[in-house]
Design an enzyme around this catalytic site. Structure first.
Site, PDB file in Angstrom:
ATOM      1  N   GLY A 181     -25.212  34.594  27.061  1.00 30.15           N
ATOM      2  CA  GLY A 181     -25.908  35.433  28.034  1.00 30.15           C
ATOM      3  C   GLY A 181     -26.204  34.882  29.409  1.00 30.15           C
ATOM      4  O   GLY A 181     -26.716  35.625  30.245  1.00 30.15           O
ATOM      5  N   GLY A 183     -24.072  33.918  31.778  1.00 30.53           N
ATOM      6  CA  GLY A 183     -22.939  34.042  32.708  1.00 30.53           C
ATOM      7  C   GLY A 183     -23.204  34.997  33.861  1.00 30.53           C
ATOM      8  O   GLY A 183     -23.975  35.951  33.737  1.00 30.53           O
ATOM      9  N   CYS A 186     -22.096  38.455  32.997  1.00 32.55           N
ATOM     10  CA  CYS A 186     -22.397  38.785  31.613  1.00 32.55           C
ATOM     11  C   CYS A 186     -23.572  39.748  31.557  1.00 32.55           C
ATOM     12  O   CYS A 186     -24.531  39.586  32.314  1.00 32.55           O
ATOM     13  CB  CYS A 186     -22.766  37.476  30.916  1.00 32.55           C
ATOM     14  SG  CYS A 186     -23.586  37.720  29.372  1.00 32.55           S
TER      15      CYS A 186
HETATM   16  P1  5GP Z   1     -20.468  31.758  34.969  1.00 35.21           P
HETATM   17  O1  5GP Z   1     -19.985  30.378  35.243  1.00 35.21           O
HETATM   18  O2  5GP Z   1     -19.705  32.790  35.735  1.00 35.21           O
HETATM   19  O3  5GP Z   1     -21.950  31.905  35.123  1.00 35.21           O
HETATM   20  O4  5GP Z   1     -20.199  32.012  33.405  1.00 35.21           O
HETATM   21  C1  5GP Z   1     -18.916  31.954  32.852  1.00 35.21           C
HETATM   22  C2  5GP Z   1     -18.997  32.279  31.374  1.00 35.21           C
HETATM   23  O5  5GP Z   1     -19.487  33.606  31.152  1.00 35.21           O
HETATM   24  C3  5GP Z   1     -17.661  32.303  30.645  1.00 35.21           C
HETATM   25  O6  5GP Z   1     -17.149  31.027  30.399  1.00 35.21           O
HETATM   26  C4  5GP Z   1     -18.015  33.069  29.384  1.00 35.21           C
HETATM   27  O7  5GP Z   1     -18.632  32.261  28.402  1.00 35.21           O
HETATM   28  C5  5GP Z   1     -19.052  34.058  29.866  1.00 35.21           C
HETATM   29  N1  5GP Z   1     -18.460  35.405  30.025  1.00 35.21           N
HETATM   30  C6  5GP Z   1     -17.310  35.725  30.644  1.00 35.21           C
HETATM   31  N2  5GP Z   1     -17.091  37.060  30.595  1.00 35.21           N
HETATM   32  C7  5GP Z   1     -18.114  37.580  29.913  1.00 35.21           C
HETATM   33  C8  5GP Z   1     -18.461  38.916  29.510  1.00 35.21           C
HETATM   34  O8  5GP Z   1     -17.794  39.887  29.818  1.00 35.21           O
HETATM   35  N3  5GP Z   1     -19.596  39.047  28.768  1.00 35.21           N
HETATM   36  C9  5GP Z   1     -20.366  37.976  28.422  1.00 35.21           C
HETATM   37  N4  5GP Z   1     -21.434  38.213  27.662  1.00 35.21           N
HETATM   38  N5  5GP Z   1     -20.099  36.705  28.813  1.00 35.21           N
HETATM   39  C10 5GP Z   1     -18.985  36.522  29.534  1.00 35.21           C
END
Ligand code: 5GP
Length: 346
Positions: A181, A183, A186
């Site tokens: 959660g 991300g 996300c």
């Molecule tokens: P960020 O670095 O952009 O904060 O987070 C990246 C991570 O978000 C990814 O490696 C993956 O674990 C998570 N993530 C990617 N796409 C999704 C999504 O559609 N839903 C959710 N719940 N998490 C995602």
């Protein structure tokens, strides 16, 4: 029903306290780490930052740019065998140790994994990735993958609690991916109410993993180089980045022009955009748990990397860590109610 009253912390709830240091310059800091793994005989050295296995981030182009700097890419699972063949015929240097092949847990996924390893049997890393690593089916899949690939380094996730980290390590994972959660694209916490603040998740999961001789990847929630430093300070062995590496030349995602400004599309792997692209739409029984956004075009990823690595080196000098490996030991977090001054930020 039960309540845990201990407040769990995210990156925004803490800062790292500076400490007396004998380091004269950031150039004295080494960000390289060497790892041995719990099950696999492979050894790895490099800068333990990982481009996320999202189709807008974990691209072949990203792997080419990042492996130049000894930084890792988890290649997304939507490339065809033909595309893999083309990439592996002319790979960047040390590709065996600088990329992971991502897979889901379906029969098709495992067949594809086998096909990819036929093209290059020396690729060392597998990333088994599901949104919810708590299902029994997932643990069983990790066990089977370990039996089938005894020599490979297996990354498995995502989870956020120590007991599940232990379960996955015992079932054959070398590295457990941590984050539910946090991300940037996300929406799991909004759609389900489920999650765990990332800094506490790292602290608790790293403790569990290191007790068994495994490693963890902090996955998601870093929006600045300072957050990456906090993740390492909390005990993460690796830090995975999505949004911070989106929007570059090497990223995926449609390029859009608006009022003379360039943007690139960036979307969650469970967003309606991703599901329409890869599985023909959002299935009736589920809701999308990801956003689609447009991020300003940022040019070559090399500039962003320099910013990130420079920031990390600076953190290390502030606390007197001459190597990234020492950062956790040298970190004292202070709990805070403020972060940066935002007078000139809109
Ligand atoms: P960020 O670095 O952009 O904060 O987070 C990246 C991570 O978000 C990814 O490696 C993956 O674990 C998570 N993530 C990617 N796409 C999704 C999504 O559609 N839903 C959710 N719940 N998490 C995602």
């Amino acid at each position: 029903m039960r309540i845990e009253y201990d407040i769990k912390l995210g990156f925004k709830d803490v800062m790292i306290r500076p400490k007396r240091s004998t380091l004269k310059s950031r150039s004295e800091v080494s960000l390289e780490r060497d790892f041995k793994f719990l099950h696999s005989p492979v050894t790895w050295s490099g800068i333990p930052i990982i481009a996320a296995n999202m189709d807008t981030v974990g691209t072949f182009e990203m792997a080419r740019a990042l492996s130049n700097k000894n930084i890792f890419t988890a290649i997304h699972k939507h490339y065809s065998i033909k595309e893999w063949t083309a990439f592996l015929t002319n790979p960047p240097k040390n590709i065996e140790n600088n990329i992971a092949v991502s897979t889901g847990t379906s029969e098709n996924d495992i067949q594809k994994l086998i096909e990819i390893f036929k093209i290059n049997p020396n690729l060392n890393f597998i990333c088994i990735d599901v949104a919810n690593g708590y299902s029994e089916h997932f643990t069983e899949f990790v066990r089977k993958t370990r039996a089938q690939f005894p020599e490979k380094v297996i990354i498995a996730g995502n989870v956020v609690t120590g007991e599940m980290v232990e379960e996955l390590l015992i079932s054959g994972a070398d590295i457990v991916k941590v984050g539910i959660g946090p991300g940037s694209v996300c929406t799991t916490r909004v759609k389900t109410g489920v999650g765990y603040p990332q800094l506490s998740a790292i602290i608790e999961c790293a403790d569990a993993a290191h007790g068994l001789g495994g490693q963890i990847i902090s996955d998601g929630g870093c929006s600045t180089p300072g957050d990456i430093a906090k993740a390492f300070g909390a005990g993460a062995d690796f830090v995975m980045l999505g949004g911070m590496l989106a929007g570059h030349d090497e990223s995926g995602g449609e390029i859009i022009e608006k009022n003379g400004q360039a943007y690139r599309k960036f979307y969650g792997m469970s967003s309606a955009t991703a599901m329409e692209k890869h599985v023909g739409g959002v299935a009736e029984y589920r809701a999308s748990e990801g956003k689609t956004v447009e991020v300003p075009y940022k040019g070559a990823v090399e500039n962003t990397l320099q910013d990130i690595l420079g920031g990390l080196r600076s953190t290390c000098t502030y606390v007197g860590a001459s190597r990234l490996k020492e950062l956790t030991k040298r970190t004292t977090f202070i709990r805070v109610n403020e972060q940066e001054n935002r007078v000139y930020t809109n």
